[in-house]
Write an enzyme that holds these catalytic residues in place. Sequence first.
Site, PDB file in Angstrom:
ATOM      1  N   PHE A  90       0.748  -1.589   0.073  1.00 44.24           N
ATOM      2  CA  PHE A  90       0.171   0.077  -0.240  1.00 44.24           C
ATOM      3  C   PHE A  90       0.868   1.039   0.136  1.00 44.24           C
ATOM      4  O   PHE A  90       1.976   1.599   0.905  1.00 44.24           O
ATOM      5  CB  PHE A  90      -0.999  -0.064   1.452  1.00 44.24           C
ATOM      6  CG  PHE A  90      -1.720   1.028   0.976  1.00 44.24           C
ATOM      7  CD1 PHE A  90      -3.099   1.042   0.084  1.00 44.24           C
ATOM      8  CD2 PHE A  90      -1.273   1.861   2.943  1.00 44.24           C
ATOM      9  CE1 PHE A  90      -3.736   2.431   0.593  1.00 44.24           C
ATOM     10  CE2 PHE A  90      -2.765   3.304   2.371  1.00 44.24           C
ATOM     11  CZ  PHE A  90      -3.251   3.352   1.809  1.00 44.24           C
ATOM     12  N   SER A  94       3.827  -7.031   2.552  1.00 40.89           N
ATOM     13  CA  SER A  94       3.166  -5.915   3.204  1.00 40.89           C
ATOM     14  C   SER A  94       1.226  -6.134   2.953  1.00 40.89           C
ATOM     15  O   SER A  94       0.505  -7.231   2.735  1.00 40.89           O
ATOM     16  CB  SER A  94       3.307  -4.974   3.425  1.00 40.89           C
ATOM     17  OG  SER A  94       2.155  -3.768   4.271  1.00 40.89           O
ATOM     18  N   MET A  95       0.857  -4.837   2.517  1.00 36.51           N
ATOM     19  CA  MET A  95      -1.181  -5.281   2.154  1.00 36.51           C
ATOM     20  C   MET A  95      -0.733  -6.359   0.819  1.00 36.51           C
ATOM     21  O   MET A  95      -1.348  -6.865  -0.314  1.00 36.51           O
ATOM     22  CB  MET A  95      -1.509  -3.460   1.472  1.00 36.51           C
ATOM     23  CG  MET A  95      -2.879  -4.132   0.869  1.00 36.51           C
ATOM     24  SD  MET A  95      -3.419  -3.091  -0.181  1.00 36.51           S
ATOM     25  CE  MET A  95      -1.771  -2.439  -1.845  1.00 36.51           C
ATOM     26  N   ASP A 150       9.425  -4.156  12.453  1.00 38.52           N
ATOM     27  CA  ASP A 150       9.093  -3.320  11.631  1.00 38.52           C
ATOM     28  C   ASP A 150       7.802  -2.845  12.464  1.00 38.52           C
ATOM     29  O   ASP A 150       7.188  -2.635  13.324  1.00 38.52           O
ATOM     30  CB  ASP A 150       7.991  -4.604  12.062  1.00 38.52           C
ATOM     31  CG  ASP A 150       6.837  -4.672   9.881  1.00 38.52           C
ATOM     32  OD1 ASP A 150       6.719  -3.081   9.836  1.00 38.52           O
ATOM     33  OD2 ASP A 150       6.868  -5.019   9.273  1.00 38.52           O
ATOM     34  N   HIS A 163      10.814  -3.298   7.786  1.00 37.56           N
ATOM     35  CA  HIS A 163       9.510  -3.862   6.792  1.00 37.56           C
ATOM     36  C   HIS A 163       9.546  -3.785   5.628  1.00 37.56           C
ATOM     37  O   HIS A 163       9.334  -4.766   5.489  1.00 37.56           O
ATOM     38  CB  HIS A 163       8.248  -2.257   7.225  1.00 37.56           C
ATOM     39  CG  HIS A 163       6.931  -2.508   5.934  1.00 37.56           C
ATOM     40  ND1 HIS A 163       6.711  -3.741   7.151  1.00 37.56           N
ATOM     41  CD2 HIS A 163       6.487  -2.455   5.800  1.00 37.56           C
ATOM     42  CE1 HIS A 163       5.162  -3.971   6.163  1.00 37.56           C
ATOM     43  NE2 HIS A 163       5.699  -3.614   5.194  1.00 37.56           N
TER      44      HIS A 163
END
Length: 258
Positions: free
Chosen positions: A25, A93-94, A193, A223
């Site tokens: 994202f 992530s997303m 993260d 991250h």
Amino acid sequence: MPVLPGAEPYRREGGEVGVLLCHGFTGSPQSLRPWAEYLAERGLTVSLPLLPGHGTRWEDLQVTGWQDWYAEVDRALRSLRDRCERVFVAGLSMGGALALRLAAKHGEDVTGVLVVNPANKVHGLSAYTLPVSRHLVRTTRGITGDIAKGGVEIGYDRVPLHAAHSLRTFFRLVDGELPQVTQPLLVLRSRQDHVVPAADADRILSRVSSTDVTEIVLEQSYHVATLDHDADRIFEESLGFIGRLATGVGKEGTTARG
């Protein structure tokens, strides 16, 4: 709007084993480009699309939602399935949530799932105010660039709240679909993260129905681990995971056959 230099989508034709990579994202394909190139150099067919509203300016993301982002990776997966005998889905992530939904929805058409610091929830009190605050405030501070060794992640320095609200809705949808994920699963998560807490990976691992599950903790990265100190380990572990499930994968320059 023109795409930011370095944020372009990536596609490389290879053998009969394909990998779909999904970025995060407000990020772009740049965060996964080294991973994509590593796999392509070893004979895999690789697809790394640019999600709608990303890679240009944050105003473009403001008018998109999870349906747009998911539709793009769903199209990319179907294209790979037309070309390849076996297909793996992966994401950061997303992008990890997108990959998990693809696995839940496409079943046997997906051979395995690889996720790096997968996101499962929008955290904090602000998440609960998004339905109202998104009509009062357009953006909040960005979340890109969480990299221990420095360097640049191409993405937005602002998060549009309309898009964040849609993201929250998407995470809740995917959470309900996690029991439908039955494929072999590789989860790589950073011990430190600053964007996605470890609770998200724990939640995913507790809800999927996969019985072939590997979790690896990355000690030296934040991250965006795919651009960080542990990038090489991510690439090597992912190739080993794919090679275990699809014979003939793993040697540089060879054609991958399922």
